[in-house]
Design a protein around this motif. Structure first.
Motif, mmCIF file in Angstrom:
data_model
loop_
_atom_site.group_PDB
_atom_site.id
_atom_site.type_symbol
_atom_site.label_atom_id
_atom_site.label_comp_id
_atom_site.label_asym_id
_atom_site.label_seq_id
_atom_site.Cartn_x
_atom_site.Cartn_y
_atom_site.Cartn_z
ATOM 1 N N ARG A 222 -4.376 6.610 0.872
ATOM 2 C CA ARG A 222 -3.751 5.298 0.645
ATOM 3 C C ARG A 222 -3.654 5.049 -0.860
ATOM 4 O O ARG A 222 -4.639 5.233 -1.583
ATOM 5 C CB ARG A 222 -4.597 4.186 1.275
ATOM 6 C CG ARG A 222 -4.592 4.236 2.794
ATOM 7 C CD ARG A 222 -3.258 3.815 3.340
ATOM 8 N NE ARG A 222 -3.242 3.832 4.798
ATOM 9 C CZ ARG A 222 -2.350 3.186 5.518
ATOM 10 N NH1 ARG A 222 -1.393 2.486 4.925
ATOM 11 N NH2 ARG A 222 -2.385 3.247 6.826
ATOM 12 N N ILE A 223 -2.464 4.642 -1.297
ATOM 13 C CA ILE A 223 -2.232 4.407 -2.729
ATOM 14 C C ILE A 223 -1.683 2.996 -2.913
ATOM 15 O O ILE A 223 -0.727 2.614 -2.237
ATOM 16 C CB ILE A 223 -1.192 5.407 -3.297
ATOM 17 C CG1 ILE A 223 -1.650 6.858 -3.073
ATOM 18 C CG2 ILE A 223 -0.936 5.148 -4.778
ATOM 19 C CD1 ILE A 223 -0.621 7.905 -3.509
ATOM 20 N N ASP A 224 -2.308 2.231 -3.801
ATOM 21 C CA ASP A 224 -1.701 0.953 -4.190
ATOM 22 C C ASP A 224 -1.296 1.024 -5.649
ATOM 23 O O ASP A 224 -2.066 1.466 -6.490
ATOM 24 C CB ASP A 224 -2.647 -0.233 -3.932
ATOM 25 C CG ASP A 224 -4.000 -0.063 -4.568
ATOM 26 O OD1 ASP A 224 -4.173 -0.508 -5.714
ATOM 27 O OD2 ASP A 224 -4.898 0.529 -3.916
ATOM 28 N N VAL A 225 -0.037 0.642 -5.909
ATOM 29 C CA VAL A 225 0.479 0.612 -7.281
ATOM 30 C C VAL A 225 0.882 -0.824 -7.615
ATOM 31 O O VAL A 225 1.778 -1.381 -6.981
ATOM 32 C CB VAL A 225 1.713 1.540 -7.451
ATOM 33 C CG1 VAL A 225 2.213 1.487 -8.896
ATOM 34 C CG2 VAL A 225 1.402 2.973 -7.052
ATOM 35 N N GLU A 226 0.201 -1.395 -8.586
ATOM 36 C CA GLU A 226 0.609 -2.716 -9.092
ATOM 37 C C GLU A 226 1.652 -2.479 -10.168
ATOM 38 O O GLU A 226 1.438 -1.691 -11.080
ATOM 39 C CB GLU A 226 -0.607 -3.434 -9.703
ATOM 40 C CG GLU A 226 -0.222 -4.698 -10.444
ATOM 41 C CD GLU A 226 -1.297 -5.104 -11.425
ATOM 42 O OE1 GLU A 226 -2.490 -5.104 -11.082
ATOM 43 O OE2 GLU A 226 -0.930 -5.410 -12.573
ATOM 44 N N ILE A 227 2.779 -3.175 -10.022
ATOM 45 C CA ILE A 227 3.815 -3.044 -11.041
ATOM 46 C C ILE A 227 4.066 -4.438 -11.598
ATOM 47 O O ILE A 227 4.460 -5.346 -10.876
ATOM 48 C CB ILE A 227 5.044 -2.302 -10.464
ATOM 49 C CG1 ILE A 227 6.284 -2.586 -11.261
ATOM 50 C CG2 ILE A 227 5.346 -2.603 -9.028
ATOM 51 C CD1 ILE A 227 6.426 -1.571 -12.296
ATOM 52 N N PHE A 228 3.731 -4.595 -12.873
ATOM 53 C CA PHE A 228 3.702 -5.937 -13.486
ATOM 54 C C PHE A 228 4.307 -5.773 -14.879
ATOM 55 O O PHE A 228 3.634 -5.341 -15.813
ATOM 56 C CB PHE A 228 2.243 -6.410 -13.541
ATOM 57 C CG PHE A 228 2.035 -7.816 -14.019
ATOM 58 C CD1 PHE A 228 3.089 -8.723 -14.114
ATOM 59 C CD2 PHE A 228 0.764 -8.261 -14.358
ATOM 60 C CE1 PHE A 228 2.885 -10.018 -14.549
ATOM 61 C CE2 PHE A 228 0.547 -9.560 -14.794
ATOM 62 C CZ PHE A 228 1.603 -10.435 -14.887
ATOM 63 N N VAL A 229 5.619 -6.112 -14.990
ATOM 64 C CA VAL A 229 6.346 -5.746 -16.210
ATOM 65 C C VAL A 229 6.502 -6.898 -17.209
ATOM 66 O O VAL A 229 7.167 -6.753 -18.221
ATOM 67 C CB VAL A 229 7.727 -5.123 -15.866
ATOM 68 C CG1 VAL A 229 7.547 -3.785 -15.182
ATOM 69 C CG2 VAL A 229 8.584 -6.064 -15.049
ATOM 70 N N ASN A 230 5.869 -8.039 -16.882
ATOM 71 C CA ASN A 230 5.787 -9.137 -17.875
ATOM 72 C C ASN A 230 4.324 -9.548 -18.011
ATOM 73 O O ASN A 230 3.994 -10.733 -17.970
ATOM 74 C CB ASN A 230 6.614 -10.340 -17.416
ATOM 75 C CG ASN A 230 8.102 -10.079 -17.502
ATOM 76 O OD1 ASN A 230 8.655 -9.991 -18.592
ATOM 77 N ND2 ASN A 230 8.749 -9.932 -16.360
ATOM 78 N N CYS A 231 3.457 -8.544 -18.178
ATOM 79 C CA CYS A 231 2.020 -8.846 -18.144
ATOM 80 C C CYS A 231 1.552 -9.507 -19.432
ATOM 81 O O CYS A 231 0.419 -9.960 -19.521
ATOM 82 C CB CYS A 231 1.216 -7.580 -17.861
ATOM 83 S SG CYS A 231 0.989 -6.549 -19.309
#
Ligand code: NAD
Length: 337
Positions: A222-231
């Motif tokens: 199981r893989i979780d990827v957080e993608i947050f491009v205005n962090c």
């Protein structure tokens, strides 16, 4: 022999690659460039203090008898067309990610390359050349943490321009994770779901940010990827692999630790160009060396296709909210060597 390169697209990464090919790497030289913004291309060469022919059209670069190999660093929607044209001309081509806008587009490239009969395409997935990811992979393949069970990953940019939309979080950004995590775990994706948390006030109308992309792989990881491009705080790439007997984490880029003003701190990079600067050098030197040796070994058109198959499923999952299957056909024998 100096390998003579033609570069299509002289924007941010095009200029970076021109600089590194001429000033940092061995055995190659940029002799021709093109950009739809011809004046911009000329200005870029002048800034870099590099002399090269400037063409109006990328196809003229590909056709030029002065050019041995091509770098495609133009906007995403142009990659498929220029890569196909390079294959038709029988010239090796390094194409920045993504190889095409969809798996269907990548399949055209795969089919053209197989028809040509010899590998000509390297896709610009540079993370497998990054020393941190290589060290992480070695820990896994040496069995130091047992079999991987879960991966927790994050891709954070400080900010993105207004033309960056919700789908681009997948096609332009998560595409890196889609490639490197396959490579890291020696696995393929089985299904994907995309979850949208509360939207940051720093985003804009056409971008839902952040997003969480949840994968199950063929082996059940199981893989979780957080993608947050205005962090807001920096360009930050995280990858933690939870195994049966331990946890392995991607090393942080080195920085001086400061004890000052009652605080303990390390600098976090803000610019993607700096985060993977060494990996870009290594990947392009490998391309140059491999072209000269007559055999490409870096990320292939098949890897570009595999990432796009998963990206297409992510896009579907963004819209449906459901768990979507990732249907990956078997790897052709052509790519097993
Ligand atoms: P950019 O907008 O700064 O530059 C793109 C350039 O391509 C522009 O100068 C534009 O005028 C030019 N262009 C567009 N259509 C063209 C055409 N038909 N012919 C010639 N030139 C054309 O963007 P960028 O950040 O340099 O990104 C370029 C590509 O590189 C993108 O596909 C992006 O996904 C990829 N990229 C990869 C990485 C990586 O980490 N591997 C990092 C950044 C960008």
């Amino acid at each position: 022999m100096t390998l003579k390169l033609g570069v299509i697209g002289t924007g941010a990464i095009g200029q970076e690659h021109i600089r590194r090919c001429n000033n940092v790497l061995q055995g190659a030289k940029v002799v021709a460039v093109s950009d739809i913004n011809v004046d911009g291309a000329r200005a870029a060469l002048q800034r870099l203090n590099i002399e090269a022919e400037v063409y109006q059209d990328g196809h003229q670069v590909i056709q030029s008898p002065e050019v041995d190999a091509i770098l495609v660093t133009s906007w995403d929607p142009t990659h498929e067309e220029f890569t196909l044209a390079a294959i038709a001309a029988g010239k090796p081509v390094f194409c920045e990610k993504p190889l095409a806008m969809s798996a269907e587009g990548c399949r055209h490239v795969v089919e053209a390359e197989i028809k040509h009969g010899k590998r000509l395409v390297q896709v610009g997935f540079m993370r497998p050349y990054d020393s941190g990811y290589r060290a992480l992979k070695k820990v896994i393949t040496d069995g130091e943490i047992g079999e991987p069970l879960m991966l927790h990953c994050a891709h954070r940019n400080p900010t993105v321009p207004e033309n960056y939309t919700t789908d681009m979080a997948i096609t332009n950004t998560v595409i890196h994770e889609l490639d490197v995590l396959r490579w890291l775990t020696n696995d393929d994706y089985k299904s994907v779901q995309v979850v949208f948390p509360r939207v940051t006030s720093k985003s804009h109308a056409k971008l839902k940010d952040p997003q969480i992309v949840l994968f199950e792989t063929q082996k059940g990881v199981r893989i979780d990827v957080e993608i947050f491009v205005n962090c807001a705080y920096g360009y930050d790439i995280q990858c933690e692999v939870v195994g049966e007997t331990g946890i392995a984490k991607l090393p942080e880029p080195s920085s001086v630790q400061l004890r000052k003003d009652a605080k303990l701190s390390n600098t976090i990079l803000v610019d993607w160009k700096d985060r993977f600067i060494d990996a870009y050098d290594v990947e392009l030197q490998a391309f140059i060396n491999d072209v000269k040796a007559g055999q490409l070994t870096g990320p292939s058109a098949w890897d570009g296709f595999a990432a796009s198959v998963a990206a297409d499923a992510c896009l579907k999952a963004q819209n449906s909210g459901a768990i979507e299957p990732v249907e990956m056909p078997p790897r052709p024998d052509f790519y097993n060597h």
